[in-house]
Design a protein around this motif. Structure first.
Motif, PDB file in Angstrom:
ATOM      1  N   SER A   1     116.233  12.762   3.063  1.00 26.22           N
ATOM      2  CA  SER A   1     114.939  13.010   2.269  1.00 26.22           C
ATOM      3  C   SER A   1     114.731  11.832   1.270  1.00 26.22           C
ATOM      4  O   SER A   1     113.992  11.157   0.937  1.00 26.22           O
ATOM      5  CB  SER A   1     114.835  14.346   1.812  1.00 26.22           C
ATOM      6  N   PHE A   2     116.182  11.451   0.735  1.00 28.23           N
ATOM      7  CA  PHE A   2     116.134  10.273  -0.238  1.00 28.23           C
ATOM      8  C   PHE A   2     115.853   8.831   0.275  1.00 28.23           C
ATOM      9  O   PHE A   2     114.995   8.100  -0.158  1.00 28.23           O
ATOM     10  CB  PHE A   2     117.468  10.040  -0.884  1.00 28.23           C
ATOM     11  N   GLN A   3     116.126   8.785   1.637  1.00 27.73           N
ATOM     12  CA  GLN A   3     115.724   7.457   2.610  1.00 27.73           C
ATOM     13  C   GLN A   3     114.253   7.682   2.769  1.00 27.73           C
ATOM     14  O   GLN A   3     113.584   6.680   2.730  1.00 27.73           O
ATOM     15  CB  GLN A   3     116.577   7.431   3.495  1.00 27.73           C
ATOM     16  N   ARG A   4     113.740   8.765   2.902  1.00 33.34           N
ATOM     17  CA  ARG A   4     112.304   8.817   3.287  1.00 33.34           C
ATOM     18  C   ARG A   4     111.413   8.506   2.085  1.00 33.34           C
ATOM     19  O   ARG A   4     110.487   8.031   1.998  1.00 33.34           O
ATOM     20  CB  ARG A   4     112.215  10.452   3.873  1.00 33.34           C
ATOM     21  N   MET A   5     111.835   9.276   0.968  1.00 31.90           N
ATOM     22  CA  MET A   5     111.236   8.904  -0.293  1.00 31.90           C
ATOM     23  C   MET A   5     111.288   7.465  -0.576  1.00 31.90           C
ATOM     24  O   MET A   5     110.023   6.885  -1.418  1.00 31.90           O
ATOM     25  CB  MET A   5     111.961   9.493  -1.437  1.00 31.90           C
ATOM     26  N   ASN A   6     111.980   6.541  -0.115  1.00 31.94           N
ATOM     27  CA  ASN A   6     112.197   5.265  -0.484  1.00 31.94           C
ATOM     28  C   ASN A   6     111.776   4.358   0.585  1.00 31.94           C
ATOM     29  O   ASN A   6     112.139   3.029   0.423  1.00 31.94           O
ATOM     30  CB  ASN A   6     113.357   4.857  -0.926  1.00 31.94           C
TER      31      ASN A   6
ATOM     32  N   ASP B   1     117.432  16.137  -9.227  1.00 28.69           N
ATOM     33  CA  ASP B   1     117.380  17.168  -8.176  1.00 28.69           C
ATOM     34  C   ASP B   1     118.725  17.556  -7.808  1.00 28.69           C
ATOM     35  O   ASP B   1     119.160  18.930  -7.441  1.00 28.69           O
ATOM     36  CB  ASP B   1     116.711  16.543  -6.891  1.00 28.69           C
ATOM     37  N   LEU B   2     119.770  16.737  -7.456  1.00 26.02           N
ATOM     38  CA  LEU B   2     121.207  17.212  -7.351  1.00 26.02           C
ATOM     39  C   LEU B   2     121.934  18.104  -8.141  1.00 26.02           C
ATOM     40  O   LEU B   2     122.744  19.031  -7.832  1.00 26.02           O
ATOM     41  CB  LEU B   2     121.907  15.816  -7.104  1.00 26.02           C
TER      42      LEU B   2
ATOM     43  N   ILE C   1     116.565   8.501 -10.722  1.00 22.07           N
ATOM     44  CA  ILE C   1     116.604   9.555 -11.857  1.00 22.07           C
ATOM     45  C   ILE C   1     116.134  10.975 -11.141  1.00 22.07           C
ATOM     46  O   ILE C   1     116.625  11.905 -11.720  1.00 22.07           O
ATOM     47  CB  ILE C   1     115.200   9.138 -12.914  1.00 22.07           C
ATOM     48  N   MET C   2     115.085  10.606 -10.152  1.00 23.26           N
ATOM     49  CA  MET C   2     114.746  12.190  -9.444  1.00 23.26           C
ATOM     50  C   MET C   2     115.783  12.592  -8.728  1.00 23.26           C
ATOM     51  O   MET C   2     115.960  13.946  -8.795  1.00 23.26           O
ATOM     52  CB  MET C   2     113.408  11.764  -8.633  1.00 23.26           C
TER      53      MET C   2
ATOM     54  N   ILE D   1     110.382   1.448  -8.522  1.00 18.73           N
ATOM     55  CA  ILE D   1     110.394   2.903  -7.940  1.00 18.73           C
ATOM     56  C   ILE D   1     111.861   3.201  -7.578  1.00 18.73           C
ATOM     57  O   ILE D   1     111.989   4.346  -7.477  1.00 18.73           O
ATOM     58  CB  ILE D   1     109.743   2.267  -6.547  1.00 18.73           C
ATOM     59  N   LEU D   2     112.563   2.405  -7.069  1.00 20.95           N
ATOM     60  CA  LEU D   2     114.172   2.793  -6.727  1.00 20.95           C
ATOM     61  C   LEU D   2     114.742   3.499  -7.895  1.00 20.95           C
ATOM     62  O   LEU D   2     115.429   4.542  -7.802  1.00 20.95           O
ATOM     63  CB  LEU D   2     114.806   1.580  -6.310  1.00 20.95           C
ATOM     64  N   ALA D   3     114.602   2.769  -8.985  1.00 22.63           N
ATOM     65  CA  ALA D   3     115.094   3.315 -10.557  1.00 22.63           C
ATOM     66  C   ALA D   3     114.845   4.753 -10.870  1.00 22.63           C
ATOM     67  O   ALA D   3     115.398   5.757 -11.159  1.00 22.63           O
ATOM     68  CB  ALA D   3     114.977   2.428 -11.494  1.00 22.63           C
TER      69      ALA D   3
END
Length: 183
Positions: free
Chosen positions: A57-62, A41-42, A36-37, A30-32
């Protein structure tokens, strides 16, 4: 499917080597994919700045993907900053963008005229279109200058008493016809 399978094998092997950070292969998988996402995105010029992913938002996603727990915030912040400053990219893509004159590596995104197609195929078509527009404008400007010059010459040549002057519309029409036939 191939990418998914490669990522599964990578996650399993990476978890074996880093069991203190990744309790399960699913966490590494999932982290990998999140990385990639994040990279897409950036660094995708089609995504507006106000819509790009943030550290939060990256922390929330993970959140919750590490066997029900969270990855350390510092680790996710470090990953975010590294991806933001150094995009993941293939050498072939870098070479193609460099030869097309598109900046990379955290630099400003291509202008609004650039599209996703320009990002991959270069600015060739945009450059051709801009050159065509510029040439059209130059040609139009030259026609206006030639017409104005001919009108001035005609007016000088036809200095007659005001009762015998040619109507302006007729003069312009005559100049336009002459201009078209002389080209």
């Amino acid at each position: 499917q191939k990418i998914d399978r490669i990522m599964e094998v990578f996650a399993a092997r990476y978890t074996d080597q880093n069991s203190k950070i990744f309790p399960t292969p699913d966490a590494a998988f999932i982290l990998a994919f999140s990385i990639i996402m994040l990279n897409t995105d950036l660094h995708n010029p089609a995504i507006k700045e106000d819509r790009k992913m943030t550290i939060k938002s990256f922390q929330r996603m993970n959140s919750g993907v590490c066997d029900g727990g969270d990855f350390p915030d510092e680790m996710l912040e470090d990953i975010f900053n590294r991806i933001k400053n150094n995009p993941i990219s293939l050498k072939e893509d870098d070479d193609a963008r460099e030869s097309a004159g598109i900046q990379t590596g955290g630099a400003a995104a291509p202008s609004a005229l650039s599209t996703a197609g320009d990002f991959f195929f270069g600015n060739h078509y945009v450059d051709e279109d801009n050159a065509r527009k510029t040439n059209y404008q130059k040609e139009g400007d030259q026609i206006v200058r030639d017409t104005e010059s001919m009108l001035r010459q005609r007016r000088k040549a036809t200095k007659q008493p005001s009762s015998k002057k040619i109507a302006t519309g007729q003069l312009e029409e005559a100049c336009a016809c002459q201009l078209c036939w002389n080209r």
